[in-house]
Each structure stands twice: as C-alpha cells, then as structure tokens.
Design an enzyme around this catalytic site. Sequence first.
Site, mmCIF file in Angstrom:
data_model
loop_
_atom_site.group_PDB
_atom_site.id
_atom_site.type_symbol
_atom_site.label_atom_id
_atom_site.label_comp_id
_atom_site.label_asym_id
_atom_site.label_seq_id
_atom_site.Cartn_x
_atom_site.Cartn_y
_atom_site.Cartn_z
ATOM 1 N N PRO A 185 10.401 -2.417 20.395
ATOM 2 C CA PRO A 185 11.312 -1.268 20.477
ATOM 3 C C PRO A 185 12.694 -1.583 19.905
ATOM 4 O O PRO A 185 13.287 -0.757 19.227
ATOM 5 C CB PRO A 185 11.388 -0.985 21.985
ATOM 6 C CG PRO A 185 10.098 -1.505 22.533
ATOM 7 C CD PRO A 185 9.701 -2.664 21.667
ATOM 8 N N GLY A 210 13.048 -4.337 14.650
ATOM 9 C CA GLY A 210 12.250 -3.868 13.515
ATOM 10 C C GLY A 210 12.573 -4.726 12.308
ATOM 11 O O GLY A 210 12.045 -5.830 12.153
ATOM 12 N N GLN A 231 4.579 21.794 -21.999
ATOM 13 C CA GLN A 231 5.237 20.485 -22.068
ATOM 14 C C GLN A 231 5.741 20.016 -20.688
ATOM 15 O O GLN A 231 5.767 18.815 -20.407
ATOM 16 C CB GLN A 231 6.396 20.545 -23.059
ATOM 17 C CG GLN A 231 6.759 19.186 -23.589
ATOM 18 C CD GLN A 231 7.791 19.252 -24.695
ATOM 19 O OE1 GLN A 231 8.844 19.850 -24.537
ATOM 20 N NE2 GLN A 231 7.490 18.625 -25.805
ATOM 21 N N GLY A 233 -0.977 22.148 -8.090
ATOM 22 C CA GLY A 233 -0.528 23.358 -7.401
ATOM 23 C C GLY A 233 -1.095 23.427 -5.989
ATOM 24 O O GLY A 233 -1.206 22.402 -5.312
ATOM 25 N N GLU A 247 6.012 -3.813 6.326
ATOM 26 C CA GLU A 247 6.193 -5.120 5.648
ATOM 27 C C GLU A 247 7.556 -5.202 4.973
ATOM 28 O O GLU A 247 7.705 -5.788 3.904
ATOM 29 C CB GLU A 247 5.079 -5.374 4.617
ATOM 30 C CG GLU A 247 3.665 -5.287 5.159
ATOM 31 C CD GLU A 247 3.354 -6.293 6.244
ATOM 32 O OE1 GLU A 247 4.177 -7.213 6.456
ATOM 33 O OE2 GLU A 247 2.307 -6.157 6.895
ATOM 34 N N GLY A 248 8.554 -4.638 5.618
ATOM 35 C CA GLY A 248 9.922 -4.645 5.082
ATOM 36 C C GLY A 248 10.200 -3.343 4.366
ATOM 37 O O GLY A 248 9.534 -3.022 3.383
ATOM 38 N N SER A 300 12.180 -0.390 2.111
ATOM 39 C CA SER A 300 12.758 -0.472 0.761
ATOM 40 C C SER A 300 14.180 -1.054 0.818
ATOM 41 O O SER A 300 14.589 -1.805 -0.072
ATOM 42 C CB SER A 300 12.816 0.920 0.124
ATOM 43 O OG SER A 300 11.532 1.296 -0.325
ATOM 44 N N GLU A 301 14.910 -0.711 1.879
ATOM 45 C CA GLU A 301 16.290 -1.223 1.976
ATOM 46 C C GLU A 301 16.278 -2.744 2.160
ATOM 47 O O GLU A 301 17.085 -3.456 1.564
ATOM 48 C CB GLU A 301 17.023 -0.546 3.160
ATOM 49 C CG GLU A 301 17.317 0.936 2.963
ATOM 50 C CD GLU A 301 16.062 1.820 3.016
ATOM 51 O OE1 GLU A 301 15.147 1.515 3.801
ATOM 52 O OE2 GLU A 301 15.992 2.800 2.249
HETATM 53 C C1 LIG Z 1 2.118 2.635 10.311
HETATM 54 C C2 LIG Z 1 2.876 1.379 10.642
HETATM 55 C C3 LIG Z 1 2.181 0.204 10.849
HETATM 56 C C4 LIG Z 1 2.872 -0.970 11.178
HETATM 57 N N1 LIG Z 1 2.162 -2.118 11.452
HETATM 58 C C5 LIG Z 1 2.814 -3.191 11.980
HETATM 59 C C6 LIG Z 1 2.085 -4.329 12.465
HETATM 60 O O1 LIG Z 1 0.868 -4.407 12.349
HETATM 61 N N2 LIG Z 1 2.771 -5.326 13.067
HETATM 62 C C7 LIG Z 1 4.127 -5.287 13.208
HETATM 63 O O2 LIG Z 1 4.691 -6.225 13.775
HETATM 64 N N3 LIG Z 1 4.847 -4.237 12.738
HETATM 65 C C8 LIG Z 1 4.229 -3.186 12.137
HETATM 66 N N4 LIG Z 1 4.940 -2.098 11.689
HETATM 67 C C9 LIG Z 1 6.390 -2.087 11.848
HETATM 68 C C10 LIG Z 1 7.150 -2.129 10.548
HETATM 69 O O3 LIG Z 1 7.077 -3.404 9.973
HETATM 70 C C11 LIG Z 1 8.585 -1.667 10.853
HETATM 71 O O4 LIG Z 1 8.510 -0.269 11.075
HETATM 72 C C12 LIG Z 1 9.552 -1.981 9.752
HETATM 73 O O5 LIG Z 1 9.749 -3.366 9.642
HETATM 74 C C13 LIG Z 1 10.914 -1.303 9.991
HETATM 75 O O6 LIG Z 1 11.352 -1.490 11.278
HETATM 76 P P1 LIG Z 1 11.806 -0.211 12.143
HETATM 77 O O7 LIG Z 1 10.774 0.831 11.997
HETATM 78 O O8 LIG Z 1 12.128 -0.663 13.504
HETATM 79 O O9 LIG Z 1 13.095 0.331 11.434
HETATM 80 P P2 LIG Z 1 14.637 -0.236 11.588
HETATM 81 O O10 LIG Z 1 14.663 -1.698 11.353
HETATM 82 O O11 LIG Z 1 15.158 0.284 12.881
HETATM 83 O O12 LIG Z 1 15.297 0.503 10.395
HETATM 84 C C14 LIG Z 1 15.668 1.887 10.432
HETATM 85 C C15 LIG Z 1 16.310 2.215 9.075
HETATM 86 O O13 LIG Z 1 17.469 1.390 8.892
HETATM 87 C C16 LIG Z 1 17.345 0.669 7.679
HETATM 88 N N5 LIG Z 1 17.955 -0.647 7.819
HETATM 89 C C17 LIG Z 1 17.741 -1.563 8.794
HETATM 90 N N6 LIG Z 1 18.475 -2.671 8.547
HETATM 91 C C18 LIG Z 1 19.150 -2.453 7.394
HETATM 92 C C19 LIG Z 1 20.052 -3.220 6.604
HETATM 93 N N7 LIG Z 1 20.403 -4.468 6.955
HETATM 94 N N8 LIG Z 1 20.550 -2.667 5.477
HETATM 95 C C20 LIG Z 1 20.192 -1.407 5.104
HETATM 96 N N9 LIG Z 1 19.337 -0.641 5.799
HETATM 97 C C21 LIG Z 1 18.816 -1.153 6.933
HETATM 98 C C22 LIG Z 1 15.856 0.571 7.411
HETATM 99 O O14 LIG Z 1 15.566 0.347 6.042
HETATM 100 C C23 LIG Z 1 15.393 1.939 7.884
HETATM 101 O O15 LIG Z 1 15.618 2.884 6.877
HETATM 102 C C24 LIG Z 1 4.283 -0.943 11.282
HETATM 103 C C25 LIG Z 1 4.972 0.254 11.037
HETATM 104 C C26 LIG Z 1 4.277 1.401 10.717
HETATM 105 C C27 LIG Z 1 5.064 2.678 10.485
#
Ligand SMILES: Cc1cc2nc3c(=O)[nH]c(=O)nc-3n(C[C@H](O)[C@H](O)[C@H](O)COP(=O)(O)OP(=O)(O)OC[C@H]3O[C@@H](n4cnc5c(N)ncnc54)[C@H](O)[C@@H]3O)c2cc1C
Length: 389
Positions: A127, A130, A276, A339, A363-364, A366-367
């Site tokens: 929670p 991330g 086009q 469409g 897996e990380g 885009s940011e």
């Molecule tokens: C369908 C699904 C399957 C998954 N499977 C797994 C799994 O098997 N095991 C596991 O451990 N995890 C899993 N994950 C978790 C996933 O790896 C995380 O969701 C991801 O790493 C992002 O963490 P968060 O969602 O908590 O977002 P946060 O870290 O809370 O980020 C929220 C936003 O803030 C941005 N942000 C955060 N830090 C920065 C920074 N320093 N600079 C700029 N922007 C930033 C992020 O890019 C994002 O846009 C899964 C997620 C999903 C949606």
Amino acid sequence: MDLELSVREKELAAKGRDFCDQVLVPLELIADEHGEVPMERRAAIRQAVRDWGLAGINHSKENGGLGLTMVEQTVIEEQLGRVTNGLWSCVWRPPVSLKFGTAAQKRDYLQPSCHGERRGCFAITEPNAGSDPRQVETTAVRKGDRWLLNGEKWFVTSYNASDFIIVHAHVDNDPNKPTLFLVDKPAKGMTHLRSPKFMHNFAFDHAELRFENVEVPADRMLGDVGQGLELTKDWFVEARLQIASHALGAAIRAAEIANDYATNRVQFGKPIRDFQAIEFMLADMAVEIFAAKSMLYRVAWEIDRKIDRKLIHGRASALKLFCSEMAGRVIDKALQILGGRGYMRESPLERLYRDIRVDRIWEGTSEIQRLVVAGQIRKRGFDVYSGWE
Ligand SMILES: Cc1cc2nc3c(=O)[nH]c(=O)nc-3n(C[C@H](O)[C@H](O)[C@H](O)COP(=O)(O)OP(=O)(O)OC[C@H]3O[C@@H](n4cnc5c(N)ncnc54)[C@H](O)[C@@H]3O)c2cc1C
C-alpha cells in the site's frame, strides 16, 4: 555487422507464432468473459506449453530450462505478445532471482518451476511502497531457525496460478536490508485478502495478501540479507525486455488488422486507405514498429554479448519506455481506423487497447524509466544511447 536472424531463431519465432495462434488466441474471449483463464482449463494449457517445448524458456539447461539465448527468447515472446488478456503469461517464466538460490532451492523451486510443476509469483509492492521500494513495511525478524514475516502485499500477479510467493521484506525493518523469502502456499498466518478487478482481464489474478507472523524456515531465504534489490535487478532487465517484446507483438497485430480493414472497408466510393488521413496513420504505425523492433533486438543481442550490466540496465529502461508508449500510440490509431468496429468487445483491438495500458505502469512506470535514462546520461553521458560500441 550481421542483422540476419539464424535459421534456428526463425524456427523459434514460427513456433511462438503457431503456439499463439493455435493454443492462446482461442482462449481470448473465454478469458475476457470469465475475467481470467477458468481453473478447469489450466492443466491442459500447462501441458500444451510442455508439448510444444516452451517450458522453462528463460533458464539455463542445468537449471531445468531450455538454455535459450536472449534473442531466441525474444523472437518467441514477440509472437506471444500478439495475444490479448495477458495470455502470454501461460508460458511461464520462473523468476530470474531463483537462479541465485542454493542447490536445494534450485531443486525444490527452480527446476520444478521450469517444468511447470510449480509456479512462483513475486510480491514487492505494498500500500505505501510502489515506485519506491525503500518504503516497504513488510518486516522479517529472525527467531531461531526461522524468519517471521509481517506485512501486506498488493498486486501480486498470478497468485492464483502459483504455489509459492517470493516475498520482498526488510530484515529488522531496516530499508538497507531488503531480502527475499520463499513462502509456500498455504502458509499459516498468510491471508488472501482479495483479488480486485483491473482494466484488463488478465490470464490470472492480481492478489492482495496479508502476512501475520508467517514462519519461513531459514533455508528459504533467497540470497543473503540485504541482497533483495540486487537479485531483483536482473529480474527487472528481463521483465522489461519481455514487456517490450509483448508490446511490439501487440502493436504489430493491431497494425495488421488495421491495414487489412483499411484495404477492404469502402466509404465514399473507395477503400478508406485511399484517404491520406488513414494511410498516414498506417505509415506512422509502421515507422514506430520499425524503430521499436530495431531497438528490441539490439538490446537482446547486447545481453547475449554480455556487455556491461549497467549499460544493459539503462538501455532496458529506454526500451521498455519506448515500446510500451509506442504500442499505446499504434493500437490507438489502429482502433481509430476500425471506427466503431474497433470499439466492440469482440474486436482484438478493444482488448489490446485495454491490455497495453498497464505496460506503462508495471515493472517501473514510464516516469521511473525516464529517471533511469536521465541518471545514465548524467553518469555516463549521452553516449549510452547515441553510441554503438
Ligand atoms: C496489473 C498490475 C500487476 C502488477 N503486478 C505486480 C506484481 O506481480 N508484483 C509486484 O510486486 N507489483 C506488481 N505491480 C505493481 C507495480 O509494479 C506498481 O504499480 C508500480 O511499480 C507503480 O507503483 P504504484 O502503483 O504504487 O505507483 P506510485 O509509485 O505511487 O506512483 C504514482 C505515480 O507517481 C509517479 N512517480 C512516483 N515516483 C516518481 C518520481 N520519483 N518521479 C516522477 N514520478 C514519480 C509514478 O510514475 C506514477 O505516475 C502490478 C501493478 C499492476 C497495475
């Protein structure tokens, strides 16, 4: 410089394509309507993976895998990426970190996982943790010959297809001691809280788990205390390549569907590709795919050549970033070309559109990939991306 695929690589690509078309694509609507692959079908799919010789795709022969190069794995994964609903995950890839296990751990976890007799899922996210794994609050405390785990994990992908979990915890609540533990299911004190629904309907679930004084024998610690992130780094490189391969396969399928439709759909007295506006969309899609594919195979080839691990790490981030965003753009255009038909649930484009969004998050995000790329430029200069050693 030789950019030609070998005969064997072409054969593996054809096998991946056939497996996708014959075994996985027929499951797409079933998985989408059911929300995941129905339990009663899973054993047959596992057997099909073995029968087709795709079991243990990412591990060495000595560890029970197929001993494929990264380019060989990539030609297969690209084809698997064509399928919707994350059905590519039916072709299991046992966690890379298991190769750092003890002989007993390899015997009990890695080898059976390669053969499809066991399956592991990976639990890092929480929670409050991330993108920043240092915020992990799950703790591991040593008590005699056991560890006691306490905490909560979210988004644990394929939990309901797995019989063990690799849990990332902080020993003694110290963020400098991230450590991995092998937890067998069922475990006393571990509760499956729920498996929420997501935008995609994936092959398996994404679970939330609670650990309350879960006992793990000392010999189920994977690697050493504090090695958790280090062992996971290899996993990230592999996972990012896999995401890039799947994103590419998805984009190619979408582009092919759109190209066919644009040829056959007649409006205002001519095929819509003769407008086009439509043909330029197809051209942009082709160029994006061309760039992504060139990048993907370069990085896969560099991994096989064992170039500097840090360079690989930096390039795998750039690759995952580009391919996941590229696929979003390509699939969006493909859907537009179809469409209203593209927006129907029975269209693979509608499913690809939903499926591909998560590739910019897991897996990380885009940011985070941009942070890695920017960090490489700072440390090593632009040459990491502009050079060709
Ligand atoms: C369908 C699904 C399957 C998954 N499977 C797994 C799994 O098997 N095991 C596991 O451990 N995890 C899993 N994950 C978790 C996933 O790896 C995380 O969701 C991801 O790493 C992002 O963490 P968060 O969602 O908590 O977002 P946060 O870290 O809370 O980020 C929220 C936003 O803030 C941005 N942000 C955060 N830090 C920065 C920074 N320093 N600079 C700029 N922007 C930033 C992020 O890019 C994002 O846009 C899964 C997620 C999903 C949606």
